[in-house]
Scaffold this motif. Structure first.
Motif, PDB file in Angstrom:
ATOM      1  N   VAL A  64      48.290  34.806   8.343  1.00 56.73           N
ATOM      2  CA  VAL A  64      49.624  34.616   7.769  1.00 56.73           C
ATOM      3  C   VAL A  64      49.874  35.660   6.676  1.00 56.73           C
ATOM      4  CG1 VAL A  64      51.059  33.064   6.397  1.00 56.73           C
ATOM      5  CG2 VAL A  64      49.776  32.186   8.343  1.00 56.73           C
ATOM      6  N   PHE A  65      50.993  36.346   6.774  1.00 56.92           N
ATOM      7  CA  PHE A  65      51.319  37.501   5.933  1.00 56.92           C
ATOM      8  C   PHE A  65      52.675  37.232   5.294  1.00 56.92           C
ATOM      9  CE2 PHE A  65      52.935  41.742   5.113  1.00 56.92           C
ATOM     10  CZ  PHE A  65      51.828  42.534   4.834  1.00 56.92           C
ATOM     11  N   ARG A  79      61.659  27.201  13.602  1.00 58.39           N
ATOM     12  CA  ARG A  79      60.828  26.614  14.642  1.00 58.39           C
ATOM     13  C   ARG A  79      59.427  27.199  14.533  1.00 58.39           C
ATOM     14  NH1 ARG A  79      64.616  26.672  20.111  1.00 58.39           N
ATOM     15  NH2 ARG A  79      66.252  25.252  19.330  1.00 58.39           N
ATOM     16  N   ARG A  80      58.530  26.699  15.348  1.00 58.94           N
ATOM     17  CA  ARG A  80      57.150  27.175  15.349  1.00 58.94           C
ATOM     18  C   ARG A  80      57.114  28.684  15.551  1.00 58.94           C
ATOM     19  NH1 ARG A  80      52.982  27.822  19.285  1.00 58.94           N
ATOM     20  NH2 ARG A  80      50.952  27.040  18.606  1.00 58.94           N
ATOM     21  N   GLN A  81      56.554  29.398  14.595  1.00 62.55           N
ATOM     22  CA  GLN A  81      56.505  30.847  14.661  1.00 62.55           C
ATOM     23  C   GLN A  81      55.367  31.317  15.567  1.00 62.55           C
ATOM     24  OE1 GLN A  81      58.894  33.116  12.758  1.00 62.55           O
ATOM     25  NE2 GLN A  81      59.736  31.135  13.381  1.00 62.55           N
ATOM     26  N   ARG A  82      55.691  32.175  16.504  1.00 63.53           N
ATOM     27  CA  ARG A  82      54.701  32.715  17.432  1.00 63.53           C
ATOM     28  C   ARG A  82      54.135  34.025  16.877  1.00 63.53           C
ATOM     29  NH1 ARG A  82      55.090  30.385  22.486  1.00 63.53           N
ATOM     30  NH2 ARG A  82      56.935  29.095  22.856  1.00 63.53           N
ATOM     31  N   PRO A  83      52.975  34.446  17.372  1.00 66.25           N
ATOM     32  CA  PRO A  83      52.475  35.769  16.974  1.00 66.25           C
ATOM     33  C   PRO A  83      53.507  36.839  17.288  1.00 66.25           C
ATOM     34  CG  PRO A  83      50.756  34.533  18.109  1.00 66.25           C
ATOM     35  CD  PRO A  83      52.021  33.740  18.255  1.00 66.25           C
ATOM     36  N   ASP A 134      64.164  39.023   9.138  1.00 62.07           N
ATOM     37  CA  ASP A 134      64.510  38.151   8.015  1.00 62.07           C
ATOM     38  C   ASP A 134      63.767  36.827   8.151  1.00 62.07           C
ATOM     39  OD1 ASP A 134      65.683  37.061   5.788  1.00 62.07           O
ATOM     40  OD2 ASP A 134      67.536  36.489   6.816  1.00 62.07           O
ATOM     41  N   VAL A 135      62.457  36.876   7.914  1.00 61.70           N
ATOM     42  CA  VAL A 135      61.611  35.687   7.986  1.00 61.70           C
ATOM     43  C   VAL A 135      60.713  35.655   6.756  1.00 61.70           C
ATOM     44  CG1 VAL A 135      61.607  35.457  10.505  1.00 61.70           C
ATOM     45  CG2 VAL A 135      59.940  36.965   9.385  1.00 61.70           C
ATOM     46  N   PRO A 136      60.286  34.459   6.326  1.00 59.47           N
ATOM     47  CA  PRO A 136      59.455  34.374   5.117  1.00 59.47           C
ATOM     48  C   PRO A 136      58.002  34.784   5.333  1.00 59.47           C
ATOM     49  CG  PRO A 136      59.815  32.187   6.028  1.00 59.47           C
ATOM     50  CD  PRO A 136      60.676  33.124   6.821  1.00 59.47           C
ATOM     51  N   PHE A 137      57.541  34.790   6.573  1.00 67.05           N
ATOM     52  CA  PHE A 137      56.166  35.177   6.865  1.00 67.05           C
ATOM     53  C   PHE A 137      56.069  35.578   8.331  1.00 67.05           C
ATOM     54  CE2 PHE A 137      56.244  30.892   8.505  1.00 67.05           C
ATOM     55  CZ  PHE A 137      55.355  30.905   9.569  1.00 67.05           C
ATOM     56  N   ASN A 138      54.968  36.217   8.678  1.00 70.66           N
ATOM     57  CA  ASN A 138      54.668  36.415  10.092  1.00 70.66           C
ATOM     58  C   ASN A 138      53.205  36.085  10.339  1.00 70.66           C
ATOM     59  OD1 ASN A 138      53.279  38.719   9.224  1.00 70.66           O
ATOM     60  ND2 ASN A 138      54.805  40.149  10.008  1.00 70.66           N
ATOM     61  N   ILE A 139      52.866  36.015  11.597  1.00 69.27           N
ATOM     62  CA  ILE A 139      51.518  35.602  11.985  1.00 69.27           C
ATOM     63  C   ILE A 139      51.130  36.379  13.238  1.00 69.27           C
ATOM     64  CG2 ILE A 139      52.300  33.675  13.443  1.00 69.27           C
ATOM     65  CD1 ILE A 139      49.936  32.031  12.273  1.00 69.27           C
ATOM     66  N   LEU A 154      43.601  33.413  26.511  1.00 70.75           N
ATOM     67  CA  LEU A 154      42.386  33.485  25.709  1.00 70.75           C
ATOM     68  C   LEU A 154      42.683  33.618  24.224  1.00 70.75           C
ATOM     69  CD1 LEU A 154      39.867  35.744  27.691  1.00 70.75           C
ATOM     70  CD2 LEU A 154      39.658  33.307  27.175  1.00 70.75           C
ATOM     71  N   PHE A 155      43.875  34.078  23.875  1.00 66.08           N
ATOM     72  CA  PHE A 155      44.166  34.285  22.454  1.00 66.08           C
ATOM     73  C   PHE A 155      45.177  33.253  21.947  1.00 66.08           C
ATOM     74  CE2 PHE A 155      46.985  37.003  24.940  1.00 66.08           C
ATOM     75  CZ  PHE A 155      48.232  36.780  24.378  1.00 66.08           C
ATOM     76  N   GLN A 156      45.135  33.013  20.632  1.00 64.02           N
ATOM     77  CA  GLN A 156      46.002  32.028  20.003  1.00 64.02           C
ATOM     78  C   GLN A 156      46.488  32.547  18.654  1.00 64.02           C
ATOM     79  OE1 GLN A 156      42.495  30.908  20.196  1.00 64.02           O
ATOM     80  NE2 GLN A 156      42.812  30.795  22.404  1.00 64.02           N
ATOM     81  N   ARG A 157      47.340  31.751  18.008  1.00 58.13           N
ATOM     82  CA  ARG A 157      47.773  32.074  16.650  1.00 58.13           C
ATOM     83  C   ARG A 157      46.570  32.081  15.714  1.00 58.13           C
ATOM     84  NH1 ARG A 157      52.574  28.536  14.321  1.00 58.13           N
ATOM     85  NH2 ARG A 157      51.206  26.820  14.918  1.00 58.13           N
TER      86      ARG A 157
END
Length: 492
Positions: A367-368, A402-406, A332-337, A359-362
């Motif tokens: 954004v979907f 809060r800040r959304q993580r991958p 139940d979130v408005p978007f994911n990343i 090595l990887f980041q958001r």
């Protein structure tokens, strides 16, 4: 100082125009930024090194650099302070491309604190700098020694792929090296149940432009997803992006490529591709407005229930869209990343512009979200830079998140590192998040967000069209990249 006094100062500071801020004495300005605006990218100073590092990235680099070097080299400096200072200096020199100095500083840390040899961040940074210096065999020996006793780590697998890369100085025959690189990348994918990848053309060299899924995967079904691809002078790379989208397991796609008045043959490449796949469509802008204006143009014509973005020079794993769709439907979130890893065309994984713990980041371009979200929170701001971050921050603010993580701790896209991109050159360099245009833009956005009433916005909509808030004129008017200049010596 009482909390209400801090809040008053914060409001006053955020309302100051850039020219007036420039008149604030350097020491006072640094205090205001770091004490009143901790969310803008700098950590709160908690010691001598932290204060100097804040100054280093915050616009006072000449003096801060000299002071940090003196602090690290002083005989009376404590071990912990010297090590922290060496790390700050190593990251600074790495951004400047001085990997020899960065490597010396990382090894200095290990010498002063031998227990660091077992720390993953320590040996991953050391291996990265060795690879950047063309010393792949040394990097491989270091990693093989450490990874025998370490749990599975995506960044370590990608770093080991680097240690086999001829671009990093690996001396083995090309066929053997490429097999080892793919094996390490696929080990990371397999850990999360993702399909393996292979070379698109077996007879050509392994590169970012020569990738595909190793085998056919089951097709994923679901509502239509609109993928927006902003395009400007990407004739050499757009084919890679389009092919990776055409090979997605999620087949119900609408890919809208918006040409932002390119001066090369980019639009022709897209037009040819679209003739063979009706899911792809070319939209031509009459005025160059930047990638976010291009995204907003696509939104007008989008027919998908879901929307996401793809950069014109990147490559995505075949399951990227399907994984996004499944995750968003389950929460139940408005978007994911999702995450991405930055890479050279030769598949040398570089990671963030400033060496970090992984090595990887958001990947903000990943954004979907449901198309209906736009009706409430608004579209992308019509800026030239950083509007993807502002959009995410706006949605999080309005939904109390809060800040959304991958949603998956593994890169689903490989982001091409290009010397001429807006994030890598001139006054729009990503480093300006600490001092310069990007910081000014984010501060203006944060001030606007603070005044939004989530209940009203989510009930009635944002009630405006982009641009949504006052921001530095250069952020609105900057066209394409300027010639690179010295970004490191700023504000002194």
């Amino acid at each position: 100082m009482k909390k209400r006094h801090v809040e008053i100062l914060k409001k006053i500071y955020k309302r100051l125009p850039p020219r007036l801020r420039g008149a604030i004495p350097a020491g006072l300005d640094l205090w205001l930024r770091d004490r009143l605006l901790p969310g803008a990218g700098l950590r709160k100073p908690s010691g001598r090194v932290q204060v100097l590092e804040s100054k280093l990235w915050g616009g006072y680099s000449r003096k801060a650099l000299a002071d940090l070097e003196a602090l690290v080299g002083a005989p009376k400096t404590g071990v912990n302070t010297a090590v922290a200072g060496a790390l700050a200096l190593a990251r600074w020199h790495a951004l400047a491309g001085d990997f020899e100095t960065a490597l010396d500083l990382i090894r200095f840390m290990r010498e002063r604190q031998p227990a660091r040899a077992r720390d993953r961040e320590q040996y991953l940074r050391e291996a990265l700098f060795l690879c950047r210096l063309g010393r792949a065999p040394e990097a491989r020996a270091l990693l093989e020694d450490r990874l025998r006793r370490a749990p599975f780590d995506v960044s370590a697998e990608l770093m080991m792929a680097n240690a086999w890369n001829p671009a990093a100085g690996a001396p083995e025959p090309v066929a053997l090296a490429e097999a080892q690189i793919l094996a390490r990348i696929n080990a990371a994918f397999a850990h999360f149940g993702l399909g393996a990848i292979a070379k698109h053309d077996p007879g050509a060299a392994l590169s970012l432009d020569n990738l595909r899924g190793a085998r056919a995967l089951p097709a994923a079904e679901g509502p239509k997803v609109t993928v927006i691809v902003p395009l400007w002078n990407a004739e050499a790379t757009i084919g890679t992006a389009l092919r990776s989208l055409a090979e997605q397991t999620y087949e119900n796609l609408e890919v809208l490529v918006v040409d932002d008045l390119s001066t090369d043959a980019s639009a022709d490449v897209v037009a040819d591709f679209a003739r063979s796949d009706p899911r792809f469509r070319l939209i031509r802008q009459s005025v160059n407005g930047g990638s976010y204006a291009a995204r907003n143009r696509a939104l007008v014509e989008a027919t998908g229930e879901f929307v996401t973005v793809h950069d014109a020079d990147d490559w995505s794993h075949p399951e990227r869209i399907a994984r996004h769709a499944v995750d968003l439907a389950s929460r139940d979130v408005p978007f994911n990343i999702s995450a991405w890893v930055r890479t050279t065309p030769e598949m040398l994984f570089i990671g963030n512009w400033r060496p970090m713990a992984t090595l990887f980041q958001r990947n903000f371009s990943s954004v979907f979200f449901r198309r209906a979200l736009i009706d409430k929170v608004g579209t992308w701001d019509a800026a030239r830079i950083s509007a993807d971050g502002e959009f995410v921050n706006r949605v999080q603010k309005l939904h109390g998140l809060r800040r959304q993580r991958p949603f998956l701790p593994c890169p689903l896209a490989f982001g091409r590192i290009g010397k001429n991109s807006l994030t890598q050159t001139g006054r729009t360099h990503v480093a300006t998040i600490y001092h310069g245009l990007r910081r000014e833009y984010h501060e203006a956005g944060d001030f606007w967000h603070a005044g939004l009433d989530p209940a009203v916005v989510l009930a009635e909509g944002i009630g405006a069209t982009p641009p949504y808030f006052p921001a530095p004129l250069a952020v609105r008017s900057a066209r394409q990249p300027e010639p690179a200049h010295d970004l490191l010596i700023i504000g002194d």
